[in-house]
Write an enzyme that holds these catalytic residues in place. Sequence first.
Site, PDB file in Angstrom:
ATOM      1  CD  GLU A 173      -3.287  -0.978   1.891  1.00 50.18           C
ATOM      2  OE1 GLU A 173      -3.349  -0.068   2.738  1.00 50.18           O
ATOM      3  OE2 GLU A 173      -4.196  -1.814   1.718  1.00 50.18           O
ATOM      4  CD  GLU A 298      -3.591  -6.071   3.044  1.00 49.85           C
ATOM      5  OE1 GLU A 298      -4.495  -5.380   3.581  1.00 49.85           O
ATOM      6  OE2 GLU A 298      -2.386  -5.808   3.132  1.00 49.85           O
TER       7      GLU A 298
END
Length: 494
Positions: A173, A298
């Site tokens: 991220e 995820e």
Amino acid sequence: MNRIVVNADLGRQTISRHIYGHFAEHLGRCIYDGLWVGEESPIPNTRGIRTDVVEALRAVNIPNLRWPGGCFADGYHWQEGIGPRDKRPRTINFHWGNVVEDNSFGTHEFMDLCEQLGCEPYICGNVGSGSPREMAAWIEYLTFDGDSDMANLRRANGREQPWQVKWWGIGNENWGCGGFMRPEYYADLYRQFQIYVRDYSGNQITKIASGMGGPYIEGTEVLMRDVFKRGGPGVIDALCLHYYVYLREMDFSATEFGEKEWFVTLQKALEMEDSIKQHVAIMDYYDPGQHVGLIVDEWGTWYPPTPGTNPAFLYQQNTLRDALVAGLTLHIFHNYCDRVRMANLAQTVNVLQAMILTEGEKMILTPTYHVFEMFRGHQDATLLPLELKCDEYAVGDAALPAVSASASLSKEGRVLLTLCNLNPRAALDLTVELRGMNAGAVNGRILTADDMTAHNTFDQPAAVHPVPFQGARIAHGGLSVQLPAKSVVALTIN
Ligand code: AHR
């Protein structure tokens, strides 16, 4: 009229077992308590790792495990997690509640966990606060067989043979907790870091770029254009997408909800497909040969914090609703398995849409776990194309398809057909036509409950668990199925 046509002789693509992968972060009670209890613990363990959890995960053929984060990965310095445990530094897990991390679970413990699980390690390296040198040294420490300082340090710490590490994430991220970077900046850093991600001693690394979250596609465009197009497949092998059914700001909980919340949750889960489609469209444009894989590393439900728990620990219960989310999401991954090469549920134990919950020495399997167990036969099987016509499941002005389905053919020639009925109020009759096959026998199991909020607790660990399903019978070489409301069904057809 609900009807499925399964093309049993038209399968071409493989559903990678890695779509059934998992994710364990140093967050809340996932690693500590959930997986690691330490060698001195009265809880049965092998070299500090919980025996009950290992056995449960082995039973679903866990194919891979992503570690150490998540956000934690970009603050993690691996050298703090090696050597004698009592000498390891105490650091702060600043992303997840400022708890003190004693680093007792580090590289050797993670690799031991993967060996006990019989799964492949997927390590996410630190770009946000790390350096190419630190990442290169970690890879050398793990995988180099020769007489180098890093390999000798590994030996001094008790591991003679190098490990194999196929999956390597270059940051996490980057657009958020991994550095709040512009896509162009991350793309440049990625190009630099990946040079130092090397193959040693027969180990072959799949280089995974940290991609976007949900519908945001800018990063994917930049990575495909500035990294793949310029560098080619050796520079980037996969990029990832994170998609949560993110309902943290909503006014309901993991276990207390009505039909409106049930519907919204499933509606958001189905939006996974839009996200994948958008990313795949960009990838197809730059990479029609499909060299670069999409990894959804995820995914899962994310509800408001559970009252009485640390909100930074992301602990939540798991109901029949989560089982439906898991079932239909796995079906979506199957449908894009030419591009989606891996996915990792967030997270394995005690965090978000967990497979397993623990409390001291007790462990329970969640409804989500049971879906992974029931769907196990899809791993590495051939996807069978199917056509589905079904009723709508409507609430107010909005509607969803009531049925989600997927079929695969095993190497032994068995068809596994998995079905979800999203409607919590209405059962439905379903006709299954099997083209290219004559069904001789069908066996099934079902996961359902009287209440849509049903879940397993430490006092009632089997409130939601799969039982034999009697609602499918052979009819005209196909099947006739009575699919109960709010259910997940797995049918094996010979
Ligand atoms: O899974 C919890 C967090 O969600 C991860 O650490 C991060 O990557 C994502 O935002």
